[in-house]
Design an enzyme around this catalytic site. Sequence first.
Site, PDB file in Angstrom:
ATOM      1  CD  GLU A  84     -11.367   6.780   5.961  1.00  0.00           C
ATOM      2  OE1 GLU A  84     -10.920   5.619   6.012  1.00  0.00           O
ATOM      3  OE2 GLU A  84     -10.747   7.713   5.438  1.00  0.00           O
ATOM      4  NE  ARG A 126      -2.567   1.113   3.508  1.00  0.00           N
ATOM      5  CZ  ARG A 126      -3.287   0.859   4.604  1.00  0.00           C
ATOM      6  NH1 ARG A 126      -4.529   0.452   4.493  1.00  0.00           N
ATOM      7  NH2 ARG A 126      -2.760   1.000   5.799  1.00  0.00           N
ATOM      8  CE  LYS A 148      -1.951   4.614   7.006  1.00  0.00           C
ATOM      9  NZ  LYS A 148      -2.819   5.509   7.775  1.00  0.00           N
TER      10      LYS A 148
HETATM   11  N1  PXG Z   1      -8.769   4.925   7.412  1.00  0.00           N
HETATM   12  C1  PXG Z   1      -7.769   5.794   7.572  1.00  0.00           C
HETATM   13  C2  PXG Z   1      -7.928   7.179   7.100  1.00  0.00           C
HETATM   14  C3  PXG Z   1      -6.576   5.376   8.156  1.00  0.00           C
HETATM   15  O1  PXG Z   1      -5.577   6.237   8.314  1.00  0.00           O
HETATM   16  C4  PXG Z   1      -7.529   3.173   8.436  1.00  0.00           C
HETATM   17  C5  PXG Z   1      -8.675   3.647   7.820  1.00  0.00           C
HETATM   18  C6  PXG Z   1      -7.440   1.733   8.823  1.00  0.00           C
HETATM   19  O2  PXG Z   1      -6.596   1.043   7.906  1.00  0.00           O
HETATM   20  P1  PXG Z   1      -5.717  -0.217   8.328  1.00  0.00           P
HETATM   21  O3  PXG Z   1      -5.006  -0.587   7.074  1.00  0.00           O
HETATM   22  O4  PXG Z   1      -4.808   0.192   9.412  1.00  0.00           O
HETATM   23  O5  PXG Z   1      -6.669  -1.275   8.759  1.00  0.00           O
HETATM   24  C7  PXG Z   1      -6.451   4.048   8.617  1.00  0.00           C
HETATM   25  C8  PXG Z   1      -5.213   3.598   9.284  1.00  0.00           C
HETATM   26  C9  PXG Z   1      -2.973   6.519  14.198  1.00  0.00           C
HETATM   27  C10 PXG Z   1      -2.991   5.499  13.133  1.00  0.00           C
HETATM   28  O6  PXG Z   1      -1.856   6.892  14.591  1.00  0.00           O
HETATM   29  C11 PXG Z   1      -3.919   5.532  12.130  1.00  0.00           C
HETATM   30  C12 PXG Z   1      -3.880   4.558  11.123  1.00  0.00           C
HETATM   31  C13 PXG Z   1      -2.967   3.589  11.146  1.00  0.00           C
HETATM   32  C14 PXG Z   1      -2.058   3.578  12.160  1.00  0.00           C
HETATM   33  C15 PXG Z   1      -2.076   4.549  13.162  1.00  0.00           C
HETATM   34  O7  PXG Z   1      -4.031   6.913  14.673  1.00  0.00           O
HETATM   35  N2  PXG Z   1      -4.778   4.620  10.160  1.00  0.00           N
END
Ligand code: PXG
Length: 296
Positions: A186, A54, A153
């Site tokens: 989301e 990703r 991301k």
């Molecule tokens: N939506 C967004 C916008 C994200 O940033 C997710 C969904 C979930 O995706 P994954 O692939 O992790 O299942 C994310 C992931 C934090 C933090 O510091 C945020 C994410 C990942 C790691 C840490 O709050 N976001």
Amino acid sequence: MEKELQVYIDGIYYPKSQAKVPVYDHGLLYGDGVFEGIRAYNGIVFKLKEHISRLYRSAHTLMLKIPLTEEEITEAVLETLRKNSLRDAYIRLVVTRGVGDLGLDPRKCPKPSVIIITDTISIMSSEAKEKGISTVISWVRRHPVDTTTHEIKSLNYLNSVLAKMEATAYGADEAIGLDKTGAISEGVGENLFIVKDGKVFTPPSSTGALAGITAKLAIEFAKNLGYDVAEANITPFQLFTADEAFFTGTAAEVVPIREVNKRQIGNGKPGPVTKKLMAAFEKATSDRAFGVPIYP
Ligand code: PXG
């Protein structure tokens, strides 16, 4: 004194207190860069391959050329974890456009920077898992798909930060974002699901939601458990009146949502589908098949 954590920056390790980025880095000046948040459970980096993949897709969209191959960056992540003797960790992988001048033009940035931080993470409390969390739908819209969409991301997370602050100000645990049309997109770092009449729904990427790695797994588990799963536009009304709702994410794992803008979801307790998916996810985090070992 405990040894300071070591941070990888472009192939060199720096103690955490001395790990710095130059002020001319376009990651700082313009949010020009990409990142991943990854976790390791008991010596296994969960879904590492998927996160690295990703990262490259995000970078490809920004025409940001990561100066390492996927294999090299994987090895650098594992080596950083080993250097810090970590088994359970949170990994923040950041690639910035690198140092340039005081103009937007990325052609002035000859070399992107690769940063790997491995640290511990504050996880959702067991109370959150048992009782579910409270949320508020924020006034701050998610980025539309024709701007800095969260499908990338990228280092543009200001709407997540603002929405999170709003949730905190209202005494809620987490925020939910809407897309430009008013459909649910989301959370600020989590994907969202609802359960209605035994069917599972999650918003499509046209709402600008990230293709979450935890979400993909939750969909697989739900299908294996015999549930219908579909991507569908979800209105705030449909969320308020869902039987169950939950978030998925690397930090959140699978966590029940018990309240949205003070409206109780279902009976206000984690529902049966949510509970089954939480159990399936927890099992996966201790299964070597779902990750890459740090210490082979
Ligand atoms: N939506 C967004 C916008 C994200 O940033 C997710 C969904 C979930 O995706 P994954 O692939 O992790 O299942 C994310 C992931 C934090 C933090 O510091 C945020 C994410 C990942 C790691 C840490 O709050 N976001």
